[in-house]
Design a protein around this motif. Structure first.
Motif, mmCIF file in Angstrom:
data_model
loop_
_atom_site.group_PDB
_atom_site.id
_atom_site.type_symbol
_atom_site.label_atom_id
_atom_site.label_comp_id
_atom_site.label_asym_id
_atom_site.label_seq_id
_atom_site.Cartn_x
_atom_site.Cartn_y
_atom_site.Cartn_z
ATOM 1 N N LEU A 46 -3.529 -5.440 4.034
ATOM 2 C CA LEU A 46 -4.757 -5.365 4.838
ATOM 3 C C LEU A 46 -5.675 -6.543 4.531
ATOM 4 N N THR A 47 -6.419 -6.969 5.512
ATOM 5 C CA THR A 47 -7.355 -8.081 5.339
ATOM 6 C C THR A 47 -8.593 -7.622 4.576
ATOM 7 N N LEU A 48 -9.327 -8.585 4.051
ATOM 8 C CA LEU A 48 -10.588 -8.283 3.374
ATOM 9 C C LEU A 48 -11.529 -7.592 4.354
ATOM 10 N N GLY A 49 -12.244 -6.583 3.883
ATOM 11 C CA GLY A 49 -13.203 -5.865 4.718
ATOM 12 C C GLY A 49 -12.579 -4.820 5.629
ATOM 13 N N ALA A 50 -11.311 -4.515 5.409
ATOM 14 C CA ALA A 50 -10.613 -3.553 6.273
ATOM 15 C C ALA A 50 -11.145 -2.135 6.095
ATOM 16 N N TRP A 51 -11.003 -1.360 7.145
ATOM 17 C CA TRP A 51 -11.238 0.082 7.134
ATOM 18 C C TRP A 51 -9.905 0.748 7.423
ATOM 19 N N VAL A 52 -9.689 1.938 6.850
ATOM 20 C CA VAL A 52 -8.455 2.678 7.109
ATOM 21 C C VAL A 52 -8.791 4.052 7.667
ATOM 22 N N THR A 53 -7.951 4.535 8.553
ATOM 23 C CA THR A 53 -8.090 5.871 9.116
ATOM 24 C C THR A 53 -7.068 6.756 8.427
ATOM 25 N N ILE A 54 -7.554 7.770 7.714
ATOM 26 C CA ILE A 54 -6.675 8.639 6.926
ATOM 27 C C ILE A 54 -6.188 9.799 7.783
ATOM 28 N N ARG A 55 -4.873 9.859 7.998
ATOM 29 C CA ARG A 55 -4.252 10.935 8.770
ATOM 30 C C ARG A 55 -4.002 12.160 7.899
ATOM 31 N N CYS A 56 -3.525 11.907 6.674
ATOM 32 C CA CYS A 56 -3.273 12.983 5.716
ATOM 33 C C CYS A 56 -3.168 12.353 4.336
ATOM 34 N N GLN A 57 -3.088 13.189 3.301
ATOM 35 C CA GLN A 57 -3.021 12.702 1.926
ATOM 36 C C GLN A 57 -1.967 13.477 1.148
ATOM 37 N N CYS A 58 -1.392 12.813 0.128
ATOM 38 C CA CYS A 58 -0.385 13.462 -0.712
ATOM 39 C C CYS A 58 -0.403 12.836 -2.107
ATOM 40 N N GLU A 59 0.315 13.474 -3.013
ATOM 41 C CA GLU A 59 0.410 12.962 -4.376
ATOM 42 C C GLU A 59 1.532 11.944 -4.484
ATOM 43 N N GLY A 60 1.340 10.981 -5.392
ATOM 44 C CA GLY A 60 2.341 9.947 -5.633
ATOM 45 C C GLY A 60 2.083 9.289 -6.971
ATOM 46 N N THR A 61 2.403 8.013 -7.073
ATOM 47 C CA THR A 61 2.198 7.244 -8.298
ATOM 48 C C THR A 61 0.717 7.215 -8.669
ATOM 49 N N THR A 62 0.402 7.380 -9.943
ATOM 50 C CA THR A 62 -0.980 7.291 -10.421
ATOM 51 C C THR A 62 -1.393 5.824 -10.497
ATOM 52 N N ILE A 63 -2.547 5.526 -9.908
ATOM 53 C CA ILE A 63 -3.072 4.160 -9.802
ATOM 54 C C ILE A 63 -4.524 4.143 -10.280
#
Length: 100
Positions: A46-63
């Motif tokens: 993603l480019t600098l200053g991007a916005w994201v639209t979250i459709r759903c969420q799940c568990e994965g790698t810890t960051i």
């Protein structure tokens, strides 16, 4: 189209999808992966200053990122995931439905 300004960490509703959009951390070119973890391939950046639209969420790698340490990943499109540690949702937990 210019994204709406988020107030107090709240997302802005996307009129066409009904999903919420949130800003990516300032100064970050966020890697979008094919699944919820660093073991998945990068599908785009993603480019600098991007916005994201979250459709759903799940568990994965810890960051660890600008917004804390989490194993929560945001699905932003079909086969497109970003770590929630880089998205300013205003919450340490789920802000969208669980994936799957």
């Amino acid at each position: 189209m210019v994204p709406a300004i988020a107030l107090a960490g709240a997302g802005s509703a996307s009129a066409e999808s009904g999903y919420q959009s949130y800003p990516v951390a300032p100064g970050v070119q966020l890697k979008v992966r094919s699944g919820p973890g660093t073991n998945y391939s990068v599908v785009k950046v993603l480019t600098l200053g991007a916005w994201v639209t979250i459709r759903c969420q799940c568990e994965g790698t810890t960051i660890s990122g600008p917004y804390g340490t989490t194993n929560l990943w945001d699905c932003i499109g079909n086969g497109q995931f970003v770590s929630d540690a880089y998205v300013k949702t205003g919450s340490d937990g789920y802000v969208a439905a669980h994936c799957g």
